[in-house]
Design a protein around this motif. Structure first.
Motif, PDB file in Angstrom:
ATOM      1  N   SER A  90       0.831  -1.220   0.000  1.00  0.00           N
ATOM      2  CA  SER A  90       0.000   0.000   0.000  1.00  0.00           C
ATOM      3  C   SER A  90       0.859   1.261   0.000  1.00  0.00           C
ATOM      4  CB  SER A  90      -0.928   0.018   1.217  1.00  0.00           C
ATOM      5  OG  SER A  90      -0.257   0.499   2.370  1.00  0.00           O
ATOM      6  N   GLN A  91       2.101   1.136   0.459  1.00  0.00           N
ATOM      7  CA  GLN A  91       3.007   2.280   0.483  1.00  0.00           C
ATOM      8  C   GLN A  91       3.923   2.303  -0.738  1.00  0.00           C
ATOM      9  OE1 GLN A  91       2.529   4.690   2.876  1.00  0.00           O
ATOM     10  NE2 GLN A  91       0.781   3.293   3.102  1.00  0.00           N
ATOM     11  N   GLY A  92       3.609   1.451  -1.717  1.00  0.00           N
ATOM     12  CA  GLY A  92       4.404   1.387  -2.934  1.00  0.00           C
ATOM     13  C   GLY A  92       5.798   0.823  -2.717  1.00  0.00           C
ATOM     14  N   LYS A  93       5.988   0.108  -1.590  1.00  0.00           N
ATOM     15  CA  LYS A  93       7.298  -0.489  -1.314  1.00  0.00           C
ATOM     16  C   LYS A  93       7.416  -1.819  -2.069  1.00  0.00           C
ATOM     17  CE  LYS A  93       8.700   2.381   1.968  1.00  0.00           C
ATOM     18  NZ  LYS A  93       8.393   2.679   3.293  1.00  0.00           N
ATOM     19  N   PRO A  94       8.606  -2.193  -2.486  1.00  0.00           N
ATOM     20  CA  PRO A  94       8.760  -3.457  -3.213  1.00  0.00           C
ATOM     21  C   PRO A  94       8.609  -4.646  -2.265  1.00  0.00           C
ATOM     22  CG  PRO A  94      10.895  -2.420  -2.827  1.00  0.00           C
ATOM     23  CD  PRO A  94       9.885  -1.463  -2.308  1.00  0.00           C
TER      24      PRO A  94
END
Ligand code: ADP
Ligand code: MG
Length: 419
Positions: A246-250
């Motif tokens: 959701s935080q665009g982290k890989p």
């Protein structure tokens, strides 16, 4: 009276017929007719022993399995044998729930004697599907066959089944409408412990939420953050992967595919909304682990693109352990990774060891979380292990438990009104 419910200290049980609802539901091996575990039976022994010692005629009501989970739907006969062994006193049993045979047997009980009736869910109004489709009110539950046949034979009702406190069924919520009602010792311990966590936890209060039951984890997280109960939430397992996404982290394409396959994609948006409101209190992993021949770990920025994250990494586990060691209250539900496999158990093992070491009060619930505790031999080191997974989760999600509501009602029925 605690939290509006009467305790066993408040009644004189001598010579009284007591209907006592317990939760001794255990996995069954139908082939051999034996129980695969007895921990729930052991947990309600203190209440049964106390009632018997105080001279009550103890009539035990219990369910085994259900219509939706049919493989464990079974008689309570093996439970009676286990109870007899644990209590070291005779436990009578009858293959009837509320028919004439059961009623005769109840009437013949002497002070201190114990009788276990057969599976209450053999009576149709107790069925789970019945509960879901018809939604009987508590007044209607008082008019069901079970309650109408058994209540007139009894003086008091005791509920010791916190594990079933989220169920809205006649054996759990019907008797409190007509009999003076009490909570048993196990119910008291479990309900008061979790109420304490919700109402006045010692701070800092940390929630560790992992595992794979995403809807439950999100509801609990939302409630405890909104109400200001949790000072910090540590995320692990699938819950953490969804938050990271959701935080665009890989998190690796395999992890994203797994989330989509499990129909949890909608939770990525929900996680984003929760994080936007409470981000400073929600801690996410900084490294993750996966299996490629053996365990591999990397910081988020260095993860290979295609992996499936199955555990939190060592740095994350250490930092979570630090938070736990300096907390005053810790509530845990759900492991940090796929702890069933050696390569992906390190996160859970490290965090669980911190739970055992912390001087803070720890409350742990959930089937797999308890399994992990047993696997690492830490059962004795936890502050409290709750037998009621479903009830616990519903309670921490901010819902009023039907059995708590019914017991509060039954606390107002005076003892003298009976017979
Ligand atoms: P509990 O029974 O304690 O409430 P859950 O049932 O929610 O816990 O979750 C336990 C399950 O989650 C375990 O079977 C575990 O293997 C699985 N699990 C943990 N981490 C992950 C992950 N990253 N991906 C997939 N499954 C996971
Ligand atoms: Mg589970």
């Amino acid at each position: 009276m605690r939290f509006g419910i009467r305790t066993l200290d408040e009644a004189d049980f001598r010579g009284k017929t007591v209907l006592c609802r317990v939760d001794i539901n255990q996995p069954v091996d139908r082939q051999t007719g034996t129980l695969k575990s007895i921990n729930r039976i052991a947990a309600c022994v203190p209440t049964i022993r106390e009632l018997s010692d105080k001279g009550a005629k103890v009539v035990l009501l219990a369910h085994q399995g259900s219509d939706i989970e049919y493989k464990n739907f079974y008689t309570t006969k093996p439970h009676a044998a286990v109870l007899e062994r644990l209590l070291e006193r005779q436990v009578q049993w009858i293959d009837d729930v509320c028919g004439p045979a059961a009623r005769e047997k109840i009437k013949a009980l002497k002070d201190g004697e114990i009788l276990l009736l057969d599976n209450v869910r053999f009576v149709s109004e107790e069925q789970t599907l019945f509960e879901k489709k018809l939604r009987l009110t508590h007044e209607q539950q008082a008019k069901t066959l079970l309650v109408e046949k058994l209540a007139p034979l009894a003086d008091l009702y005791v509920c010791d089944a916190f594990a079933a406190a989220h169920r809205d069924q006649p054996s759990l919520c019907g008797f409190e409408q007509v009999l003076p009602s009490y909570m048993g010792r196990l119910f008291e311990k479990e309900y008061c412990t979790v109420s304490q966590v919700m109402e006045a936890p010692e701070r800092p209060c940390v929630f560790v939420l992992g595992g794979a039951k995403i809807a439950d984890a999100f509801e609990m997280m939302n409630t405890v953050l909104e109400r200001g109960v949790a000072d910090r939430v540590l995320t692990g397992g699938l819950v953490a992967n969804i938050f990271l996404a959701s935080q665009g982290k890989p998190v690796g394409q395999g992890s994203l595919d797994f989330i989509a396959r499990s129909n949890y994609s909608e939770y990525i948006e929900k996680a984003a909304a929760l994080y936007a409101r409470f981000g400073e209190k929600i801690q996410l992993p900084t490294d993750l682990a996966w299996v490629e021949e053996h365990r591999q770990e990397a910081a988020l920025g260095e993860l290979p693109g295609d992996i499936t994250a199955l555990d939190i990494g060592s740095a994350t586990a250490e930092s979570y352990a630090e938070v736990i060691r300096s907390a005053k209250t810790v509530f845990v539900n759900g492991p940090m990774g796929v702890f069933e496999k050696a390569e992906t158990e390190k996160g859970t093992k490290t965090v669980w060891q911190a739970l055992a070491d912390t001087p803070g009060f720890t409350v742990l619930g959930g089937g797999d979380s308890i399994t992990a505790t047993e696997k690492y031999d830490l059962t004795e080191k936890m502050g409290y292990i709750c037998t009621g997974g479903g009830a616990l989760i519903r309670f921490l999600s901010g819902e009023e438990l039907p059995v708590v509501k019914a017991l509060r009602h039954g606390a107002n029925i005076p003892e003298s009104k009976v017979r």
